[in-house]
Design an enzyme around this catalytic site. Structure first.
Site, PDB file in Angstrom:
ATOM      1  N   THR A 257     -21.097  28.630  38.740  1.00 35.99           N
ATOM      2  CA  THR A 257     -21.024  27.784  39.922  1.00 35.99           C
ATOM      3  C   THR A 257     -22.002  26.633  39.768  1.00 35.99           C
ATOM      4  OG1 THR A 257     -20.337  29.578  41.398  1.00 35.99           O
ATOM      5  CG2 THR A 257     -21.352  27.662  42.412  1.00 35.99           C
ATOM      6  N   PHE A 259     -24.107  23.624  41.609  1.00 35.57           N
ATOM      7  CA  PHE A 259     -24.705  23.277  42.891  1.00 35.57           C
ATOM      8  C   PHE A 259     -25.227  21.843  42.837  1.00 35.57           C
ATOM      9  CE2 PHE A 259     -24.877  27.821  42.563  1.00 35.57           C
ATOM     10  CZ  PHE A 259     -24.661  28.292  43.855  1.00 35.57           C
TER      11      PHE A 259
END
Length: 357
Positions: A257, A259
């Protein structure tokens, strides 16, 4: 054995004394830097400078300690020294134990104050209001794609992206007992449930799956209710004293992921940067081609292209584009100037150092 260990331990003690002295000397210089920054009202946190330091550590590291471990040590040194100037507050999608919190510490080190928020919207609000100096929000997952709410909020916020962090996502199935006895529901954020869908279908197809606000919230629920199992990371499992039924249940072993760090800071060039923008094309034949053609004509490489409905009911779309290079780079600046001239809507979301991982 003790005769052999004693001189080695004495060497370590002597080296530790040198390290302690050097760390305090560094901290003193950092305090002087803070005084200069205060006189000029310069920002305390400079992500481009810290990225350059950490890349330099990896380039100069002769081993045997690995680059990642060495960078972690130096990140904490910079974090501790920065806190002598001013302790930074960072908002993130809570509660404690989320991957968002992990991203905060991976970017800023642990010498910061954290503010757990109930939603991505609240992270933006806290940062816009000045309650937090920065916010950390998920942008995209390598398996499930873009985080739509983050993209929507980036479109209208006065904040800018000043950094990015990529986290390896390792999901575990967690319960209060470490077993699935009596479990009637598996809870996690909707993204995590989707990222573990194949594994869940193969192993627990009969158990209800329930989407909640975050994986850490699922872990908290599992702690308080033994009929609930949570999908979450190791940090959440430790924080909420859960047992591991099965580790690494994500369908993609390379699941990551990304960010974004958001705030009011405009980041300078670090040498290895990315620029993000949002744009819309006019209703004309070939308009998207003309928009993106300016990138190719100026030798600017596009690394990401996402479309997102404009949500006005007219079947219009915004495009989210990432390119290599900083906006202060002449080629990037020229390409974006030409692109803006052909766009119905154009906004630079930020120029920032590329994540180290």
């Amino acid at each position: 054995m003790n005769d052999k260990l004693k001189p080695l331990r004495e060497q370590i003690d002597a080296i530790d004394a040198q390290i302690l002295d050097l760390l305090n000397r560094r901290a003193q210089v950092a305090q002087e830097v803070g005084h200069v920054k205060a006189e000029t009202n310069a920002p305390v946190f400079r992500p481009e400078r810290e990225a350059q330091v950490l890349r330099g550590v990896a380039d100069r590291n002769p081993g045997p300690m690995g680059n990642a471990e060495m960078q972690t040590i130096f990140r904490e040194i910079m974090s501790a020294c920065r806190s002598l100037e001013k302790r930074v507050t960072v908002a993130f999608l809570g509660p404690a134990g989320t991957y968002s919190e992990q991203a905060v510490y991976q970017q800023f080190g642990t010498a910061v104050d954290v503010l757990a928020c109930a939603s991505i919207d609240e992270v933006f609000r806290a940062t816009e209001a000045g309650t937090a100096d920065f916010g950390v929000v998920p942008v995209e997952n390598s398996t499930e794609g873009a985080i739509g709410r983050t993209l929507d909020l980036l479109l209208n916020t006065p904040l800018t992206i000043s950094g990015e962090v990529a986290i390896a996502v390792r999901h575990s199935l967690l319960t209060g007992t470490g077993t699935m006895d009596g479990v009637t529901a598996i809870c996690a954020h909707a993204q995590a449930l989707a990222q573990c869908q194949i594994w869940l279908n193969n192993n627990y197809p009969e158990i209800e799956r329930r989407a909640v606000s975050s994986n850490a919230e699922a872990a908290r629920m599992a702690r308080d209710d033994h009929s609930v199992a949570a999908i979450a990371g190791e940090r959440a499992g430790v924080r909420y004293s859960l047992g591991t039924v099965k580790a690494n249940i994500q369908d993609d072993p390379h699941n990551r992921t990304r960010f974004a760090v958001i705030g009011t800071l405009r980041t300078g060039p670090s040498g290895i940067d990315r620029t993000s923008m949002a744009l819309a094309a006019p209703h004309k034949a070939g308009s998207v081609y003309r928009l993106l053609g300016s990138l190719a004509q100026n030798g600017v490489s596009m690394t990401r292209f996402e479309s997102r409905p404009a949500r006005n009911g007219n079947w219009e779309y915004y495009f989210y584009v990432d390119v290599e290079g900083h906006i202060e780079n002449p080629a990037v600046a020229k390409a974006l100037e030409e692109l803006q001239g052909n766009a119905a809507f154009f906004k630079v979301l930020g120029s920032y150092p590329v994540s180290l991982t």
